[in-house]
Design an enzyme around this catalytic site. Sequence first.
Site, PDB file in Angstrom:
ATOM      1  N   GLU A 148       0.888  -1.183   0.000  1.00  0.00           N
ATOM      2  CA  GLU A 148       0.000   0.000   0.000  1.00  0.00           C
ATOM      3  C   GLU A 148       0.913   1.216   0.000  1.00  0.00           C
ATOM      4  OE1 GLU A 148      -3.192   0.088  -0.137  1.00  0.00           O
ATOM      5  OE2 GLU A 148      -3.766  -1.949   0.377  1.00  0.00           O
TER       6      GLU A 148
HETATM    7  P1  NAD Z   1       7.975   5.317   5.006  1.00  0.00           P
HETATM    8  O1  NAD Z   1       8.048   4.556   3.745  1.00  0.00           O
HETATM    9  O2  NAD Z   1       9.036   6.305   5.310  1.00  0.00           O
HETATM   10  O3  NAD Z   1       7.947   4.302   6.256  1.00  0.00           O
HETATM   11  C1  NAD Z   1       6.974   3.292   6.379  1.00  0.00           C
HETATM   12  C2  NAD Z   1       7.503   2.183   7.279  1.00  0.00           C
HETATM   13  O4  NAD Z   1       8.597   1.535   6.622  1.00  0.00           O
HETATM   14  C3  NAD Z   1       8.039   2.659   8.629  1.00  0.00           C
HETATM   15  O5  NAD Z   1       7.690   1.737   9.622  1.00  0.00           O
HETATM   16  C4  NAD Z   1       9.543   2.662   8.398  1.00  0.00           C
HETATM   17  O6  NAD Z   1      10.293   2.525   9.595  1.00  0.00           O
HETATM   18  C5  NAD Z   1       9.689   1.432   7.515  1.00  0.00           C
HETATM   19  N1  NAD Z   1      10.929   1.388   6.717  1.00  0.00           N
HETATM   20  C6  NAD Z   1      11.677   2.415   6.256  1.00  0.00           C
HETATM   21  N2  NAD Z   1      12.731   1.946   5.543  1.00  0.00           N
HETATM   22  C7  NAD Z   1      12.634   0.605   5.542  1.00  0.00           C
HETATM   23  C8  NAD Z   1      13.392  -0.451   4.960  1.00  0.00           C
HETATM   24  N3  NAD Z   1      14.494  -0.201   4.229  1.00  0.00           N
HETATM   25  N4  NAD Z   1      12.984  -1.727   5.135  1.00  0.00           N
HETATM   26  C9  NAD Z   1      11.877  -2.002   5.850  1.00  0.00           C
HETATM   27  N5  NAD Z   1      11.111  -1.050   6.442  1.00  0.00           N
HETATM   28  C10 NAD Z   1      11.482   0.239   6.282  1.00  0.00           C
HETATM   29  O7  NAD Z   1       6.524   6.001   5.031  1.00  0.00           O
HETATM   30  P2  NAD Z   1       5.914   7.048   6.074  1.00  0.00           P
HETATM   31  O8  NAD Z   1       6.563   8.384   5.929  1.00  0.00           O
HETATM   32  O9  NAD Z   1       5.860   6.449   7.431  1.00  0.00           O
HETATM   33  O10 NAD Z   1       4.408   7.153   5.549  1.00  0.00           O
HETATM   34  C11 NAD Z   1       4.021   7.999   4.516  1.00  0.00           C
HETATM   35  C12 NAD Z   1       3.828   7.233   3.233  1.00  0.00           C
HETATM   36  O11 NAD Z   1       2.878   6.174   3.432  1.00  0.00           O
HETATM   37  C13 NAD Z   1       3.249   8.114   2.132  1.00  0.00           C
HETATM   38  O12 NAD Z   1       3.924   7.864   0.938  1.00  0.00           O
HETATM   39  C14 NAD Z   1       1.795   7.661   2.048  1.00  0.00           C
HETATM   40  O13 NAD Z   1       1.231   7.855   0.774  1.00  0.00           O
HETATM   41  C15 NAD Z   1       1.896   6.205   2.390  1.00  0.00           C
HETATM   42  N6  NAD Z   1       0.622   5.674   2.853  1.00  0.00           N
HETATM   43  C16 NAD Z   1      -0.105   4.918   1.977  1.00  0.00           C
HETATM   44  C17 NAD Z   1      -1.344   4.424   2.363  1.00  0.00           C
HETATM   45  C18 NAD Z   1      -2.175   3.589   1.413  1.00  0.00           C
HETATM   46  O14 NAD Z   1      -3.253   3.178   1.784  1.00  0.00           O
HETATM   47  N7  NAD Z   1      -1.712   3.300   0.223  1.00  0.00           N
HETATM   48  C19 NAD Z   1      -1.824   4.690   3.646  1.00  0.00           C
HETATM   49  C20 NAD Z   1      -1.037   5.449   4.516  1.00  0.00           C
HETATM   50  C21 NAD Z   1       0.190   5.957   4.111  1.00  0.00           C
END
Ligand code: NAD
Length: 532
Positions: free
Chosen positions: A277
């Site tokens: 997602e």
């Molecule tokens: P992010 O990608 O920075 O982090 C998400 C998660 O991934 C966190 O728990 C983070 O610690 C983890 N993470 C980071 N690097 C990683 C790696 N190399 N390996 C494994 N895990 C890792 O996202 P964010 O800033 O927390 O959230 C915002 C993003 O989420 C936006 O792009 C938003 O569009 C998206 N989002 C999408 C939906 C949907 O339904 N499609 C819903 C909510 C948020």
Amino acid sequence: MAIHLPNRQLFIGGEWREPILKNRIPIINPATEQIVGRLTNSLTMSQHVCLLQGDIPAATAEDVEIAVEAAKKAFSRNKGKDWSSNSGAYRAKYLRAIAAKITERKSELGKLEAIDSGKPLDEALWDMDDVAGCFEYYADLAEGLDSKQKAPVSLPMDTFKSYVLKEPLGVVALITPWNYPLLMATWKVAPALAAGCTAILKPSELASVTCLELAEVCREVGLPPGVLNILTGLGTEAGAPLASHPHVDKIAFTGSTATGSRIMASVVQMVKPVSMELGGKSPIVVFEDVDLDKEGKLVYDYAGVAFNSSLLAIFQRPSGPSLVAFGQMGRYAVQHPESIASEFLDRLVKWTEKIKISDPFEEGCRLGPVYEKVLKFIATAKSEGATILSGGDRPKHLNKGFFVEPTIISDVTTSMQIWREEVFGPVLCVKTFSTEDEAIELANDTHYGLGAAVISNDVERCDRVTKAFRAGIVWVNCSQPCFCQAPWGGIKRSGFGRELGEWGLENYLSVKQVTQYTSDEPWGWYQSPSKL
Ligand code: NAD
């Protein structure tokens, strides 16, 4: 009123465990930019005094190893009878107990969510209802799973009988973002447990407090040890080793497209199933047939819907009914100036200017602080020649905290960064169009494909546009309602797989074909030696 948060550790095998390396991450309050509980040891927010511990445990690969082992053991303990191979009805009891505890602790959890993530308190409380509702919903589906077992498959030969077993996929890693901390976790935890999987949840390091409280809830309801493990920590230090662990059977991820892509690359050689997602840049298209003078009723009042939808979609911090919101719904197309666009935009600006942006605990707050580099996007848009119609800066009355004014940007071209890239913040860019075809082209002019909305009085047009949108979710004359019964997810770079509804449960199930030979007649390719 005081909110206390006990010192939490990692939750592994049903117990609190200090991280092996003893690392911790400070909890920053996005409304004050202060480390919660550390600097002043108490923090006054609109009469609320918060006494938080000030930090969360930071897991590393060493802790991931222990947590995966705990989940693996829980999956097969007592030949699976303690969890994975027991009935759905058995697991449903735990899900209902979790829902009841969340409801009991709603007020406290809502406050913790507001402090930790910056979302308005009203919205955080709303989220807690959704969390409890989602656990209840998947308890129902877990029960329903029992009657779906051994579903017959019709075959063209009556010497064979075939049926299907739905079985849990195994140990699953659930990695979630900061914007709806506990709700996004629940969208994964509830169906994963309903299916009979055992799980390791890795919430965002920016907002993990309520997920650690979910651990305490699981302990209180006596969830069998190791069924749900919760590791807080950094993405690179905890998320990455978790995703690539060879004993993790599936990854369910919500977050940015960049991180999703990194995770996929890291597991490609293991051929591990993933559901993604990801980010979005979702359009709302408003046609000239809306009546701008009608305001009030939601569904039939198109002006009201248009304004409410756009404002909800963009400016409300992601709340119960507005998840694509918050920058993902970052583009807006309105029918051409000579019909409605200029007046529509005037009104939209007026509505925007009335949005209350404040400390999340203040009465009537509709927009809290955000954890994103939104101002940089706005500066680039200006330098590329766009016009800031409203907002565009830090709010003058708030000199601390990660606040950004709700912002409307016009004079945008389709090559500008602000039109093309996801801004995960309260920023809306607007273009006008003159024909339906042009509107559809603008709406689909993106690598993303999560949500899309159409606002129009013409039912047939709504149908046409709905079909033409390249998106996983379409809203007609509304924007952002989110029901745990309906599928959620995107196409293109917004990801694949569906959460919520029965699709959410299928995410964590594998389908086993069982075919039985039922005739006494010999059957096979090789001849019996006695016949040779
Ligand atoms: P992010 O990608 O920075 O982090 C998400 C998660 O991934 C966190 O728990 C983070 O610690 C983890 N993470 C980071 N690097 C990683 C790696 N190399 N390996 C494994 N895990 C890792 O996202 P964010 O800033 O927390 O959230 C915002 C993003 O989420 C936006 O792009 C938003 O569009 C998206 N989002 C999408 C939906 C949907 O339904 N499609 C819903 C909510 C948020």
